[in-house]
Design a protein around this motif. Sequence first.
Motif, PDB file in Angstrom:
ATOM      1  N   ALA A  91       0.816  -1.219   0.000  1.00 34.58           N
ATOM      2  CA  ALA A  91       0.000   0.000   0.000  1.00 34.58           C
ATOM      3  C   ALA A  91       0.849   1.268   0.000  1.00 34.58           C
ATOM      4  O   ALA A  91       0.312   2.367  -0.093  1.00 34.58           O
ATOM      5  CB  ALA A  91      -0.928  -0.003   1.215  1.00 34.58           C
ATOM      6  N   GLY A  92       2.172   1.130   0.110  1.00 35.05           N
ATOM      7  CA  GLY A  92       3.041   2.296   0.122  1.00 35.05           C
ATOM      8  C   GLY A  92       3.228   2.914   1.491  1.00 35.05           C
ATOM      9  O   GLY A  92       3.810   3.999   1.615  1.00 35.05           O
ATOM     10  N   ILE A  93       2.774   2.213   2.543  1.00 36.04           N
ATOM     11  CA  ILE A  93       2.855   2.763   3.899  1.00 36.04           C
ATOM     12  C   ILE A  93       4.258   2.633   4.471  1.00 36.04           C
ATOM     13  O   ILE A  93       4.804   3.589   5.029  1.00 36.04           O
ATOM     14  CB  ILE A  93       1.829   2.055   4.811  1.00 36.04           C
ATOM     15  N   THR A  94       4.859   1.449   4.351  1.00 34.54           N
ATOM     16  CA  THR A  94       6.190   1.260   4.944  1.00 34.54           C
ATOM     17  C   THR A  94       7.245   2.125   4.263  1.00 34.54           C
ATOM     18  O   THR A  94       8.254   2.476   4.870  1.00 34.54           O
ATOM     19  CB  THR A  94       6.612  -0.219   4.907  1.00 34.54           C
ATOM     20  N   LYS A  95       7.010   2.483   3.016  1.00 33.52           N
ATOM     21  CA  LYS A  95       7.939   3.386   2.327  1.00 33.52           C
ATOM     22  C   LYS A  95       8.082   4.688   3.092  1.00 33.52           C
ATOM     23  O   LYS A  95       9.154   5.317   3.099  1.00 33.52           O
ATOM     24  CB  LYS A  95       7.425   3.658   0.912  1.00 33.52           C
ATOM     25  N   VAL A  96       7.005   5.086   3.784  1.00 31.00           N
ATOM     26  CA  VAL A  96       6.991   6.339   4.538  1.00 31.00           C
ATOM     27  C   VAL A  96       7.456   6.129   5.976  1.00 31.00           C
ATOM     28  O   VAL A  96       8.261   6.898   6.501  1.00 31.00           O
ATOM     29  CB  VAL A  96       5.574   6.956   4.538  1.00 31.00           C
ATOM     30  N   ILE A  97       6.955   5.063   6.624  1.00 28.79           N
ATOM     31  CA  ILE A  97       7.190   4.913   8.060  1.00 28.79           C
ATOM     32  C   ILE A  97       8.324   3.951   8.408  1.00 28.79           C
ATOM     33  O   ILE A  97       8.892   4.029   9.499  1.00 28.79           O
ATOM     34  CB  ILE A  97       5.905   4.458   8.791  1.00 28.79           C
TER      35      ILE A  97
END
Length: 447
Positions: free
Chosen positions: A218-224
């Motif tokens: 979903a592209g979440i870990t790329k940020v967090i």
Amino acid sequence: MKIQLPEKVNRIITTLQKHGFEAYAVGGCVRDSFLGRVPGDWDITTSAAPEETKSLFARTFDTGIEHGTITVLLNGEGFEVTTYRIDGKYEDNRHPSKVQFTRSLSEDLLRRDFTINAMAYNEQDGLVDLFHGMEDLKKGVIRCVGNAEARFSEDALRILRAIRFSAQLGFEIEEWTMKAIRKLANTLENISAERIRVELEKLIISNHPDKLITAYYAGITKVILPEFDRMMECPQNTPYHKYNVGEHTIKVMENVPNTKDMRWAALFHDVGKPDSITYDKSEPERMHFYGHAKKGSEMVPGIMKRLKMDNKTIKFVRRLVECHDDRTASGEMRPVSVRKSVNRIGKDIYKEYLQLAYADFQGKSEYGKQKGFDRYLYTCEQFQYILDNNICTSKKEMEISGKDLIEIGVPKGQIIGDILDELLKRVIQNPELNERQRLIEIARNMF
């Protein structure tokens, strides 16, 4: 549909009702009650304004009165009571610029995140479910209330909360909710590290830490947690593995106890692999990850401090990451090999080391699961023998100290440490030597 409300919760609700106000248990406590789970706390929502609520109870204190929340104390136990409200415009992807109190329950429920968290209940009216939360509970679905993009734009943390609830409950995320997550995942940059860590920790200690892979796609870990993206994109071309580093990591997490310390250690145990890749000279496609445990232990403090982790947890995780690849009892299986391993790693975390080592086996290929597992079992047996027989594996467990050495004439200075080091080596080789008088006799011949 009925819920057994705790007596004090029902007393607060009925007191408000007797004075002409609406009041309901709301949110997670209602959801968990219908799922057969024990609620962590009970939140109450009411049409009464904060000052009106305060006037009805002997003991209250202001928890967040500007947002309509006070705490009512009954026999020393606190319950949050919040006035129905409408949130104003969200300007930072987290907090409304202002709130407006309302007498309408439906307007209050409309501002909530997911349908399963937007149900209210009291004994008089039963279940109030305006957004089909019960239907989603039965289907096992996480769905936003109303427009998903609007809900996530109001509070970006809800993006991670959706994955966390999915992990805790074993639910799937509804299609349009997931599309909004993918579109707005980058807005998590606006959320504090502390809040990110709280949600991430709840996710990884759940029964479904594999939902971290959902967060990756979903592209979440790329940020967090960009380190996890690198792990997911790092293959393991070795006979010992069948998953990439990220997938292997999830398997390891699933096989350690679901405690905070062990799940963080499992998550980061191979974080150094992407930076440790080498290729075999005789088999060019075969990969090696020499030194990855040391590299990972060097990376862990920076990552965990970024997530605002406490120092105790950071220290534990770093130690376990550094030792997780310890080659215990390699070659011939002998008790002394295990004693040396316990000395290197530390008796205080050796149980956890063995738990992580077991989980590591479970995340490998069938060949990898078999290779060396007999040595692992032998190590477990020997460690238990060490514990049962109080066998010395460290200086602090020796029956001699620096003070004893000084008393027999050893000059103060480095020589004391050197003698203790040598004595420990001998004790690890031969545990029967760990008697004070025998050690003193040996020490007398060393200076």
